[in-house]
Design a protein around this motif. Structure first.
Motif, short mmCIF file in Angstrom:
data_model
loop_
_atom_site.label_atom_id
_atom_site.label_comp_id
_atom_site.label_asym_id
_atom_site.label_seq_id
_atom_site.Cartn_x
_atom_site.Cartn_y
_atom_site.Cartn_z
N LEU A 10 0.78 -1.23 0.00
CA LEU A 10 0.00 0.00 0.00
C LEU A 10 0.82 1.29 0.00
CD1 LEU A 10 -2.74 -1.41 -0.05
CD2 LEU A 10 -3.47 0.40 1.49
N PRO A 11 1.91 1.39 0.75
CA PRO A 11 2.68 2.63 0.66
C PRO A 11 3.13 2.93 -0.76
CG PRO A 11 3.36 1.39 2.57
CD PRO A 11 2.41 0.52 1.81
N GLY A 12 3.59 1.89 -1.45
CA GLY A 12 3.98 2.08 -2.85
C GLY A 12 2.81 2.48 -3.69
N LEU A 13 1.69 1.82 -3.43
CA LEU A 13 0.46 2.13 -4.16
C LEU A 13 0.06 3.58 -3.91
CD1 LEU A 13 -1.36 0.29 -5.92
CD2 LEU A 13 -2.95 0.28 -4.02
N GLY A 14 0.15 3.99 -2.63
CA GLY A 14 -0.18 5.36 -2.28
C GLY A 14 0.69 6.34 -3.04
N LEU A 15 1.96 6.00 -3.10
CA LEU A 15 2.91 6.85 -3.83
C LEU A 15 2.50 6.96 -5.30
CD1 LEU A 15 5.49 8.11 -2.62
CD2 LEU A 15 6.78 6.35 -3.77
N ALA A 16 2.15 5.81 -5.88
CA ALA A 16 1.79 5.79 -7.30
C ALA A 16 0.50 6.56 -7.54
CB ALA A 16 1.65 4.35 -7.78
#
Lengths: 554, 136, 164
Positions: free
Chosen positions: C108-114
């Motif tokens: 999710l953190p990566g997803l949030g970033l994206a």
């Protein structure tokens, strides 16, 4: 203004009613008895927890507290402006100034907490990604995002709605942080504050969110953007990216912090989300942010052509490459640390370049000498140059963070004459001393420190046994220098040999964390000094308001 | 009731989405001042060598054009305001005539300014005004 | 156009470089200290095993002994972590394992970033003035010279703007 006070008082009333009715601190002085609760006089207490008997622990809580509480003020101003529709540029100026104050206190508080952990807990670090530490970081990050995007509003009349959203988010995260600490829904080192007031906070959070967001929707038409974006390569979009990174950081940290609860709800198992998780997730985000810290100010407002980019980026990038190569040749292979130092060089040079170019221009046009020019430049626009000083502080912080990668540690049994080697340091036991103070008894070992054969004095870590609380703690001895700290802990006594167990860390560059924090603090103070431009604008505004008022009335 | 009043109030002063603490003219003026401030910064950054000449010229032209645009709107608005006040004055005069009363004269006794509207204080110097009956 | 390319490539370089940082060399042999950084102390202190602030903490020593024994048996780091999970439950791991539902914690953190990046890009596109060169259309010669004079005058009296 009445509505500002009303919002603040509503918040105050909530907290007051919590202490009156739900978690009355004096309630602890009542004993349950058959005839109902009966007051009693407590015996002398055990004193403060020995771990907390440390000087920066005296300042750390009030600083954090000022930060948390202070963010209620910008929120109240924003809400009052929305309620009364007084959404001119008055409220945003007040709000911006009132955000810097708690932002500064919160940041200082967080750092002092780190300082305490470093010198008392004895594991050689200052930040453990504990839920409560994270909770304090979240509003700080959101506040940072606001302090940046508010500039777009002042300069270009854009992002007005977004700024209100950021203020709401910051305040929400402050209350949420309190909620995390006090409700005990996540397990934390700071569990001392646990109690059963969680549900009340949850309701209050809901109310805050519902109230502020619906108010924003009601007033959204008053917050129209005055301008459009001219180009993708511009300061404006730089700020957008800054906001993106900061909020991504908020999201990542928030997610990690509450994941144990989510996991418990979904799969029924409480997992731990600790430092290894956050280090993996937050380090890349932090480095991107560091890059923007340097690149953002190099972009011109509205649009920047390739020629302008080249003018501004050449020197910092060249300096960074030189530093990067030098680091690589000197054997730095830890990628993140290398990247961090590389970017630090880039950002530091870009900031110095700003100061230098500005001062030189003043020299050319005004004929001032260099120092005078720097001073005038800064005082003319304290916000900008104060901001640059803050950026410099952040760079120093990252230098300190990077040092963490090169930590060395060793552990050994020592008594008189024994030697312990770590890196190029040698520690030799001189003597073990015991003693007694009214507060505690102690046992300490004197260690002679030498580096490459050069004597550097002694370190005297001790173990204390506090009489009142009957608790042992150890007291770290640190020999600090700009390059590295030697950090010695007397961890205990080996039951078999009776020798002292000594742990020694060599923590490179840690001093820069504290220096960076101090520079950040100074920079924020500088940014709060009213600048000449601002005073000029204020005078203009007053003159204008008088004039325009008459002509509008006619 | 008093507390929620501003929340429920209809769009009373809602002049085309402008906040209530800002008059249209003042808002235009403020936006021009911001542009001048930006122009000053632009000039400084150019002199400091942060901007290529092309960027500088283009941005300077843009800002100036924006300011001119705001100035034009501002002037139109001033004309409209002047017209409005003329209309108001005419209405006042005619109403007075209809009521068969001599039109009151709001000429300031202190500075001699002929106030166009019925006022208690002079719009020019702020002196107190007691309307005199106009002769004829 | 070129400026955008330059900035984008710089940014892409930074991002890629950060991504590349995750590719590591072969793990060094396990030590108690290394593993101690990856698991929690379960004495109630809620700290990483190596960071337990308690003196004479029983749990702490017991766990370290367990790890020591496993290392002596020649187990590698993952096997030891596995062992600890069997013995103490999942909560002993300082970071959730990257599998099953816990994968969400990592993704999710990566997803949030994206998603954030996508949003920013979308907003930038939406806010762009339609057309690349409206500046010259609005500015330049077709501004009324009278207005320009008024602007210059106001700049002078306000003490701001570009002085001639």
């Amino acid at each position: 203004m009445p509505y500002v006070v009303a919002i603040l008082m509503a918040t105050g009333a909530f907290f007051a009613s919590i202490t009156f009715f739900v978690a009355n601190p004096f309630g602890e002085l009542f004993m349950a008895s058959t005839a109902g609760p009966r007051p009693f006089q407590p015996a002398d207490g055990n004193g403060l927890n020995p771990l907390l008997q440390y000087h920066s622990m005296v300042i750390h809580p009030p600083m954090l507290y000022l930060g948390y509480v202070g963010f209620a003020v910008p929120f109240a101003f924003a809400m009052a402006a929305l309620i009364t529709r007084q959404l001119g540029d008055n409220w945003i100026r007040t709000t911006r100034r009132w955000t810097m104050v708690p932002w500064m206190f919160l940041g200082t508080g967080i750092l002092l907490g780190g300082r305490w952990a470093y010198s008392v807990l004895g594991w050689g670090g200052y930040w453990g990604w504990d839920p409560v530490e994270n909770a304090s970081l979240l509003p700080w990050l959101a506040g940072t995002a606001f302090l940046h995007s508010v500039m777009i509003q002042e300069k270009r009349g854009m992002l007005k709605v977004w700024n209100v959203v950021l203020i709401i988010t910051t305040f929400f995260l402050c209350i949420f942080g309190t909620f995390l600490t006090r409700s005990g829904i996540v397990s934390s080192v700071h569990a001392f504050a646990q109690s059963n007031i969680g549900p009340f906070f949850a309701v209050f959070l809901g109310i805050v969110l519902l109230f502020s967001v619906s108010l924003l929707f009601l007033r959204v038409e008053f917050l129209k953007s005055e301008n459009k974006l001219d180009s993708v390569v511009s300061r404006e979009s730089g700020f957008l990216f800054n906001n993106w990174i900061l909020l991504a950081a908020v999201f990542a940290v928030l997610w990690g912090t509450i994941f144990p609860i989510i996991s418990k709800a979904v799969q029924g198992v409480t997992v731990t989300v600790g430092a290894p998780f956050f280090n993996k997730v937050a380090v890349p985000i932090g480095l991107l942010l560091l890059f923007l810290t340097g690149a953002g100010p190099l972009l011109a407002w509205r649009k920047t052509s390739f020629q302008s980019l080249r003018r501004n980026f050449t020197l910092p990038l060249a300096a960074a490459v030189v530093v990067g190569v030098a680091l690589f040749l000197s054997g730095v292979r830890h990628f993140y640390a290398w990247m961090s130092l590389f970017l630090c060089a880039f950002v530091a040079v870009s900031i110095l370049q700003e100061f230098f170019k500005g001062a030189r221009t003043r020299q050319k046009t005004g004929g001032e000498n260099f120092l005078r020019a720097i001073y005038n430049l800064t005082m003319r626009n304290t916000r900008r140059y104060g901001g640059y000083v803050v950026h410099l502080g952040i760079v120093l912080l990252f230098v300190g963070f990077a040092g963490q990668a090169f930590q060395a540690k060793t552990k050994g049994l020592m008594q008189d004459g024994d030697e312990l080697r770590v890196k190029n340091y040698v520690l030799r036991g001189i003597s073990v001393v015991s003693g007694d103070t009214p507060n505690y008894t102690f046992q300490k070992i004197r260690l002679a420190v030498s580096k490459d054969g050069q004597p550097l004095g002694t370190l005297e870590p001790d173990r204390r046994f506090y009489k009142a609380s009957q608790q042992p703690t150890s007291h770290v001895a640190i020999r600090s220098s700009l390059a590295e700290d030697v950090y010695a802990v007397l961890a205990g006594q080996d039951p078999d040999t009776g020798k002292a167990i000594v742990e020694v860390f060599v923590n490179p560059l840690v001093a820069w964390v504290w220096i960076g924090g101090f520079v950040t603090f100074l920079g924020t103070l500088l940014a709060m000094v009213p600048s000449r431009v601002e005073r000029q604008m204020a005078e203009m505004r007053q003159a204008q308001e008088a004039g325009v008022g008459v002509s509008d009335a006619l | 009731m008093f507390v929620v009043a501003p929340l429920l109030a209809p769009e009373a002063a809602g002049e085309a989405g402008l906040p209530v603490d800002v008059t249209p003219l003042a808002d235009l003026k403020r936006r021009r001042l911001v542009i001048y401030d930006n122009l000053q910064d632009l000039e400084f950054e150019y002199k400091a060598g942060k901007l290529a000449p092309g960027d500088y010229q283009a941005l300077r032209r843009d800002y100036t054009a924006e300011a001119a645009q705001l100035m034009a709107t501002s002037q139109d608005l001033e004309v409209a305001t002047a017209e409005d006040s003329w209309i108001e004055r005419e209405v006042a005069v005619r109403r007075a005539r209809r009521n068969a009363l001599p039109a009151p004269d709001y000429t300031c006794p202190k500075c001699g300014f002929e106030n166009p509207l019925p006022v208690k204080f002079c719009g020019e110097c702020g002196a107190r005004i007691r309307p005199a009956k106009k002769q004829g | 156009m070129r400026s955008r390319l330059a900035l984008v490539s710089l940014f892409a370089f930074a991002t890629l470089a950060l991504g590349a940082g995750r590719a590591r060399a072969v793990d060094p042999p396990p030590t108690v200290d290394r593993i101690g950084e990856r698991v929690m102390c379960l004495c109630g202190c809620v700290a990483i095993l190596n960071h337990c602030p308690h003196q004479n903490c029983s749990m702490h020593e017991e766990m370290r002994a367990t790890i020591q024994k496993a290392i002596a048996e020649g187990k590698d780091e993952n096997a030891i972590l596995q062992l600890l999970v069997q013995q103490y439950g999942v909560k002993v791991l300082a970071a959730p394992p990257a599998q099953g539902f816990d994968l969400a914690a990592w993704l999710l953190p990566g997803l949030g970033l994206a998603v954030g990046l996508a949003l920013v890009v979308m907003i930038v596109r939406r806010w762009r003035k339609p057309g690349e060169i409206p500046a010259t259309a609005a500015g330049g010669h077709d501004v009324d010279p009278k207005l320009l004079a008024a602007v210059e005058e106001e700049m002078k009296t306000s003490g701001m703007g570009i002085r001639k």
